[in-house]
Design a protein around this motif. Structure first.
Motif, PDB file in Angstrom:
ATOM      1  N   ALA A   1      -9.013   1.620  -9.307  1.00 10.61           N
ATOM      2  CA  ALA A   1      -9.251   0.569  -8.306  1.00 10.61           C
ATOM      3  C   ALA A   1      -8.854  -0.812  -8.820  1.00 10.61           C
ATOM      4  CB  ALA A   1     -10.711   0.578  -7.877  1.00 10.61           C
TER       5      ALA A   1
ATOM      6  N   VAL B   1       0.852  -1.189   0.000  1.00 11.10           N
ATOM      7  CA  VAL B   1       0.000   0.000   0.000  1.00 11.10           C
ATOM      8  C   VAL B   1       0.885   1.236   0.000  1.00 11.10           C
ATOM      9  CG1 VAL B   1      -1.701   1.300   1.329  1.00 11.10           C
ATOM     10  CG2 VAL B   1      -1.922  -1.183   1.115  1.00 11.10           C
TER      11      VAL B   1
ATOM     12  N   LYS C   1      -5.103  -1.153  -8.646  1.00 11.64           N
ATOM     13  CA  LYS C   1      -4.692  -1.350  -7.248  1.00 11.64           C
ATOM     14  C   LYS C   1      -4.967  -2.780  -6.800  1.00 11.64           C
ATOM     15  CE  LYS C   1      -5.225   3.392  -5.586  1.00 11.64           C
ATOM     16  NZ  LYS C   1      -5.904   4.268  -4.637  1.00 11.64           N
ATOM     17  N   SER C   2      -6.128  -3.302  -7.183  1.00 13.70           N
ATOM     18  CA  SER C   2      -6.490  -4.670  -6.823  1.00 13.70           C
ATOM     19  C   SER C   2      -5.488  -5.660  -7.410  1.00 13.70           C
ATOM     20  CB  SER C   2      -7.898  -4.982  -7.320  1.00 13.70           C
ATOM     21  OG  SER C   2      -8.237  -6.312  -7.072  1.00 13.70           O
TER      22      SER C   2
ATOM     23  N   MET D   1       2.129   2.064  -3.482  1.00 12.73           N
ATOM     24  CA  MET D   1       1.096   2.669  -4.316  1.00 12.73           C
ATOM     25  C   MET D   1       0.839   4.116  -3.903  1.00 12.73           C
ATOM     26  SD  MET D   1      -1.664  -0.321  -5.140  1.00 12.73           S
ATOM     27  CE  MET D   1      -1.873  -0.892  -3.476  1.00 12.73           C
ATOM     28  N   GLU D   2       0.817   4.366  -2.596  1.00 10.68           N
ATOM     29  CA  GLU D   2       0.626   5.735  -2.114  1.00 10.68           C
ATOM     30  C   GLU D   2       1.782   6.631  -2.552  1.00 10.68           C
ATOM     31  OE1 GLU D   2       0.110   5.147   2.082  1.00 10.68           O
ATOM     32  OE2 GLU D   2      -2.043   4.721   1.870  1.00 10.68           O
TER      33      GLU D   2
ATOM     34  N   ASN E   1      -4.363   9.301  -9.935  1.00  6.09           N
ATOM     35  CA  ASN E   1      -4.571   8.198  -8.997  1.00  6.09           C
ATOM     36  C   ASN E   1      -4.707   6.901  -9.771  1.00  6.09           C
ATOM     37  OD1 ASN E   1      -4.636   9.670  -6.531  1.00  6.09           O
ATOM     38  ND2 ASN E   1      -6.659  10.399  -7.102  1.00  6.09           N
ATOM     39  N   LEU E   2      -4.212   5.832  -9.178  1.00  4.24           N
ATOM     40  CA  LEU E   2      -4.352   4.517  -9.798  1.00  4.24           C
ATOM     41  C   LEU E   2      -5.812   4.075  -9.740  1.00  4.24           C
ATOM     42  CD1 LEU E   2      -1.235   2.799  -8.195  1.00  4.24           C
ATOM     43  CD2 LEU E   2      -1.504   3.437 -10.599  1.00  4.24           C
TER      44      LEU E   2
ATOM     45  N   MET F   1      -2.173  -5.517  -5.609  1.00  9.26           N
ATOM     46  CA  MET F   1      -2.221  -6.118  -4.278  1.00  9.26           C
ATOM     47  C   MET F   1      -2.083  -7.643  -4.347  1.00  9.26           C
ATOM     48  SD  MET F   1      -2.259  -3.708  -2.110  1.00  9.26           S
ATOM     49  CE  MET F   1      -2.662  -4.569  -0.610  1.00  9.26           C
TER      50      MET F   1
ATOM     51  N   GLU G   1       1.272   7.494  -6.205  1.00  8.15           N
ATOM     52  CA  GLU G   1       0.228   8.504  -6.377  1.00  8.15           C
ATOM     53  C   GLU G   1       0.697   9.882  -5.912  1.00  8.15           C
ATOM     54  OE1 GLU G   1      -3.171   6.657  -4.479  1.00  8.15           O
ATOM     55  OE2 GLU G   1      -3.909   6.003  -6.442  1.00  8.15           O
TER      56      GLU G   1
ATOM     57  N   ASP H   1       2.677  -7.839  -8.578  1.00  5.63           N
ATOM     58  CA  ASP H   1       3.237  -6.621  -9.161  1.00  5.63           C
ATOM     59  C   ASP H   1       3.683  -6.880 -10.596  1.00  5.63           C
ATOM     60  OD1 ASP H   1       4.040  -4.021  -9.433  1.00  5.63           O
ATOM     61  OD2 ASP H   1       5.807  -4.199  -8.182  1.00  5.63           O
TER      62      ASP H   1
END
Length: 69
Positions: free
Chosen positions: A52, A35, A55-56, A38-39, A49-50, A59, A42, A62
């Motif tokens: 959703a 996380v 991001k899924s 990713m933050e 922003n990535l 997670m 961003e 990669d």
């Protein structure tokens, strides 16, 4: 790795293995990202922003690197 991604990777590798001029296939799975990573991405590329779904995916993995000759 979620089933849809696993199925996609599996079908891609299956296709490569039956191709006449393709050989020496190597696969390098990438572990899930954090996380915090990713933050940080961003923050660096603000205001982007990535999505959703990206991001899924990140997670769970990669990415995947497949190399062949």
């Amino acid at each position: 790795m979620p089933t849809p991604w696993r199925d996609l990777v599996s079908s891609t590798l299956s296709t490569l293995t039956v191709m006449r001029d393709v050989y020496d296939i190597t696969q390098d799975d990438r572990p899930a990202t954090t996380v915090e990573a990713m933050e940080a991405w961003e923050k660096r590329f603000h205001p982007i922003n990535l999505p959703a779904d990206v991001k899924s995916f990140l997670m769970s993995s990669d990415g995947l690197k497949v190399v062949w000759q």
